[in-house]
Scaffold this motif. Structure first.
Motif, PDB file in Angstrom:
ATOM      1  N   SER A 104       0.546  -1.351   0.388  1.00 24.63           N
ATOM      2  CA  SER A 104      -0.235   0.752  -0.440  1.00 24.63           C
ATOM      3  C   SER A 104       0.627   1.185   0.237  1.00 24.63           C
ATOM      4  N   PHE A 108       0.419   3.260  -7.146  1.00 29.86           N
ATOM      5  CA  PHE A 108      -0.944   1.925  -7.471  1.00 29.86           C
ATOM      6  C   PHE A 108      -0.552   0.777  -8.521  1.00 29.86           C
ATOM      7  N   GLU A 109       0.489   1.326  -9.459  1.00 30.91           N
ATOM      8  CA  GLU A 109       0.485  -0.026 -10.755  1.00 30.91           C
ATOM      9  C   GLU A 109       2.032  -0.847 -10.188  1.00 30.91           C
ATOM     10  N   ILE A 135      -5.182  -1.499  -0.511  1.00 31.80           N
ATOM     11  CA  ILE A 135      -5.284  -0.075  -1.275  1.00 31.80           C
ATOM     12  C   ILE A 135      -5.357   0.609  -0.675  1.00 31.80           C
ATOM     13  N   THR A 156      -9.933   4.838  -0.786  1.00 32.35           N
ATOM     14  CA  THR A 156      -9.859   3.782  -1.824  1.00 32.35           C
ATOM     15  C   THR A 156     -11.267   4.441  -2.703  1.00 32.35           C
ATOM     16  N   THR A 157     -11.470   4.221  -4.284  1.00 26.90           N
ATOM     17  CA  THR A 157     -12.446   4.770  -4.647  1.00 26.90           C
ATOM     18  C   THR A 157     -12.294   2.601  -5.194  1.00 26.90           C
ATOM     19  N   GLU A 159     -13.121   2.243  -8.478  1.00 26.01           N
ATOM     20  CA  GLU A 159     -12.668   2.038  -9.543  1.00 26.01           C
ATOM     21  C   GLU A 159     -11.215   1.428  -9.267  1.00 26.01           C
ATOM     22  N   GLU A 160     -10.940   1.639  -8.698  1.00 27.85           N
ATOM     23  CA  GLU A 160      -9.424   1.261  -8.110  1.00 27.85           C
ATOM     24  C   GLU A 160      -9.817  -0.255  -7.820  1.00 27.85           C
ATOM     25  N   GLN A 163      -9.857  -2.572 -10.546  1.00 26.92           N
ATOM     26  CA  GLN A 163      -8.889  -2.918 -10.933  1.00 26.92           C
ATOM     27  C   GLN A 163      -7.112  -3.860 -10.623  1.00 26.92           C
ATOM     28  N   PHE A 164      -7.888  -3.300  -9.156  1.00 23.95           N
ATOM     29  CA  PHE A 164      -6.252  -4.098  -8.438  1.00 23.95           C
ATOM     30  C   PHE A 164      -6.940  -5.698  -8.303  1.00 23.95           C
ATOM     31  N   PRO A 175      -9.403  -2.767   1.635  1.00 19.89           N
ATOM     32  CA  PRO A 175      -9.059  -0.589   1.664  1.00 19.89           C
ATOM     33  C   PRO A 175      -9.463   0.619   2.054  1.00 19.89           C
TER      34      PRO A 175
END
Length: 288
Positions: A104, A108-109, A135, A156-157, A159-160, A163-164, A175
């Motif tokens: 964390s 992010f990537e 995350i 944390t969103t 969308e994140e 994706q994760f 999260p």
């Protein structure tokens, strides 16, 4: 005995949560086990990298196996906040049930990249081990702190989260939803409580569609705990409250018996203090 995955599935269906409590000595471990057995509830125990360095990786695993073997009890061991693949592999080889690979603090990537590597390494040792990814920044220390760490509070969103999860294929997601590791001094005295973003928890759950863990549970408002569990949290971590209870119990034991030198006599109040915290949290997390 049911696997950890099966226990989490049942909890998810019933909209309750499995309590997760850290230990670094027999005082806390025995208190956690006693509290869980009194209520006949499954329980997770965790050891962070620092706690593992103190207890020993194989030794922590042996303690949990001893309880399973003697009582056929659903107790599960987690390698909490693991930051390197080498430490993750060590825990996997020792027989841990879950491993949290915590990237964390990384971009992010890069978190995605390192988490994927960790999952590949862990699953190659034992595919049944659950791997948790994290995350969002919620701090890093289960301690009493002076102020909220910089960066804590950014949620944390959905969308994140999606994706994760899609990229890493983690089994469990941790999260940032208003939670925070450690406790402010005002929280220790009960003057201030952590408050969670329940709506965001529900949104992340709908997006990620996997088990979710609430880290940094110590000092959280009781009603927020219950609402967070109903919204999708299946594991709840408590550590700082355990450490505070342990210390107060040790101090009480020393004060009551200033001339005593037998550790098991001095430490009895610490066992009871930790057990009281765990018992109350387990009752709350399992209430429907």
């Amino acid at each position: 005995m049911m696997s950890l995955r099966d226990v989490l599935k049942r909890a998810e269906v019933n909209k309750v949560a499995i309590g997760h409590f850290n230990f670094s000595d027999l005082v806390a471990f025995n208190a956690i086990v006693a509290a869980a057995r009194d209520q006949e509830l499954p329980v997770m125990v965790g050891v962070s990298e620092g706690e593992r360095e103190f207890t020993g990786v194989q030794q922590a695993a042996a303690l949990v196996r001893a309880i399973r073997d003697e009582y056929n009890y659903p107790i599960f061991l987690n390698a909490d906040h693991t930051h390197s693949i080498a430490h993750a592999e060590e825990a996997a080889k020792a027989g841990f049930d879950e491993i949290i690979f915590d990237g964390s603090a990384l971009p992010f990537e890069e978190n995605i990249k390192q988490t994927k590597k960790a999952i590949e390494a862990i699953k190659s040792i034992n595919p049944a081990i659950l791997v948790e990814g994290e995350i969002g920044w919620i701090g890093a220390s289960s301690a009493v702190i002076d102020k909220v760490p910089e960066g804590v509070g950014v949620l944390t969103t959905p969308e994140e989260a999606r994706q994760f999860v899609d990229a890493t294929k983690v089994d469990v997601l941790a999260p940032a939803v208003g939670n925070m590791h450690g406790m402010l001094a005002s929280m220790v005295h009960g003057n201030v409580q952590k408050r969670l973003n329940i709506e965001r928890i529900a949104e992340i759950k709908a997006s990620a569609k996997i088990f979710m863990t609430l880290h940094g549970g110590s000092g959280t408002n009781d009603d927020d705990f219950k609402r967070a569990i109903k919204a999708g949290m299946t594991i709840v971590h408590v550590n700082t409250e355990i450490r505070i209870a342990w210390r107060r119990g040790v101090e009480a034991g020393l004060a009551a018996e200033p001339n005593e030198v037998a550790p098991y006599k001095i430490l009895t109040p610490a066992v009871e203090a930790v057990k009281k915290v765990v018992s109350s949290r387990l009752a709350l997390f399992s209430s429907k």
